[in-house]
Design an enzyme around this catalytic site. Structure first.
Site, mmCIF file in Angstrom:
data_model
loop_
_atom_site.group_PDB
_atom_site.id
_atom_site.type_symbol
_atom_site.label_atom_id
_atom_site.label_comp_id
_atom_site.label_asym_id
_atom_site.label_seq_id
_atom_site.Cartn_x
_atom_site.Cartn_y
_atom_site.Cartn_z
ATOM 1 C CG ASP A 136 -11.062 39.777 13.579
ATOM 2 O OD1 ASP A 136 -11.813 39.838 14.565
ATOM 3 O OD2 ASP A 136 -10.771 40.765 12.871
ATOM 4 C CG ASP A 174 -19.470 38.052 13.488
ATOM 5 O OD1 ASP A 174 -20.612 38.069 13.995
ATOM 6 O OD2 ASP A 174 -19.007 39.006 12.830
ATOM 7 C CD GLU A 202 -19.821 41.062 16.209
ATOM 8 O OE1 GLU A 202 -18.619 40.807 16.014
ATOM 9 O OE2 GLU A 202 -20.491 41.768 15.452
ATOM 10 N N GLY A 238 -12.867 50.264 10.563
ATOM 11 C CA GLY A 238 -12.385 51.238 9.577
ATOM 12 C C GLY A 238 -12.312 52.628 10.187
ATOM 13 C CG HIS A 265 -14.739 43.766 17.203
ATOM 14 N ND1 HIS A 265 -14.280 42.958 16.193
ATOM 15 C CD2 HIS A 265 -14.992 42.947 18.247
ATOM 16 C CE1 HIS A 265 -14.279 41.704 16.604
ATOM 17 N NE2 HIS A 265 -14.703 41.669 17.855
HETATM 18 P P1 13P Z 1 -10.225 48.508 12.885
HETATM 19 O O1 13P Z 1 -9.798 48.052 11.534
HETATM 20 O O2 13P Z 1 -11.243 49.587 12.826
HETATM 21 O O3 13P Z 1 -9.069 48.839 13.755
HETATM 22 O O4 13P Z 1 -11.001 47.273 13.556
HETATM 23 C C1 13P Z 1 -10.330 46.062 13.741
HETATM 24 C C2 13P Z 1 -11.250 45.023 14.245
HETATM 25 O O5 13P Z 1 -12.172 45.284 14.994
HETATM 26 C C3 13P Z 1 -11.012 43.645 13.839
HETATM 27 O O6 13P Z 1 -12.022 42.794 14.262
#
Ligand code: 13P
Length: 288
Positions: A85, A106, A136, A179, A208
């Site tokens: 990720d 990314d 991205e 978040g 995301h």
């Molecule tokens: P959240 O932590 O807001 O669920 O986002 C997760 C994310 O997009 C990981 O790339």
């Protein structure tokens, strides 16, 4: 043996109109909770691993070791992809070498031409090994493992060019943030999503910041070409809340309540509930 690339599961989801969850993993409890739940609900899943989380878990190889061993231990039959990720250029190659089956590069913080050139190169290296790639454009807002994105809205021409490198899935900033969403958040920008879907030639799109987006917006995004939704914060919040409750109720002081296998159990169960809820909302139950 169910650890595979994310390509086929996303193409199937895109064609049939549902979303595949990327659930970010943080430790052993997370992997166990996610694998047992997806097997129970016969759903495909993508395990998201940030570079920080990989470091915490003892490196990319250890992540792969844990996933493969647990996959066998729980007789997992559904497709599971292990996905880097928000990978850096160097991280992408390290994860690829360690056996990750899917990579997000990314490059959104690089000047555009550099993002394009590096994405192209990583697509070639990953595809040579049958590994899927996510790219991205337009930084996703909020903070992810110390990386702070400004929440830009993606530029359609840049999206078109990056998608044309042959990536298997594409993430664009459409007002989503990592978040918790602030109370005055304006919501997803569906006009930009529509434009991105069109210019990227219908490649499966990634949303995301999947924690806390209202259900109706998530459902609408899926109908517009989003095939992968990333969730991390919600699992972390329920894990922390359940652990807090256990300790506040002084359960760790009763008998052998201090045993980590007991102490971490409510949190692990709470993650399972979030995963069940997300798989149901995204429509991937019984799609394995
Ligand atoms: P959240 O932590 O807001 O669920 O986002 C997760 C994310 O997009 C990981 O790339």
């Amino acid at each position: 043996m169910s650890v595979v690339s994310a390509k086929e599961m996303l193409l199937k989801a895109h064609k049939e109109g549902y979303g595949v969850a990327q659930i970010n993993i943080n430790n052993l409890e997370w992997i166990k909770s996610v694998l047992t739940t997806v097997e129970e609900l016969k759903s495909p899943v993508i395990l998201g691993v940030s570079e920080g989380a990989a470091k915490y878990m003892g490196g990319y190889k250890n992540v792969m070791g844990m996933v493969h061993a647990l996959d066998e231990f729980y007789n997992v039959t559904v497709p599971v992809a292990v996905h880097l990720d928000h990978g850096t250029y160097e991280g992408a190659y390290k994860a690829l070498e360690a056996g990750f089956t899917s990579i997000m590069f990314d490059g959104s913080h690089y000047p555009f031409e550099e993002n394009l050139a590096k994405t192209k190169e990583i697509v070639a290296a990953c595809h040579a090994k049958g590994v899927s790639v996510e790219a991205e454009v337009g930084a996703i807002g909020g903070e992810e493992d110390g990386v702070i994105g400004g929440g830009e809205i993606a530029d359609p021409e840049e999206c078109r060019q990056i998608a044309a490198t042959g990536v298997d899935m594409f993430a664009a900033g459409i007002g989503n943030i990592h978040g918790q969403y602030p109370p005055n958040w304006k919501g997803l920008d569906f006009d930009v999503l529509e434009e991105v879907e069109r210019v990227t030639n219908h490649v499966p799109l990634v949303l995301h910041g999947g924690s806390g987006i209202p259900d109706d917006m998530v459902r609408k995004a899926i109908t517009m070409g989003v095939s992968k939704i990333n969730v991390n914060t919600e699992c972390q919040l329920v894990f922390a809340a359940a652990t807090r409750k256990y300790i506040e109720e002084k359960k760790d002081l009763q008998g052998k309540g201090y045993d980590p296998r007991k102490l971490l159990k409510p949190g692990a169960e709470a993650i399972k509930d979030v995963v069940r809820e997300k798989l149901t909302l995204f429509g991937s139950v019984n799609k394995a």
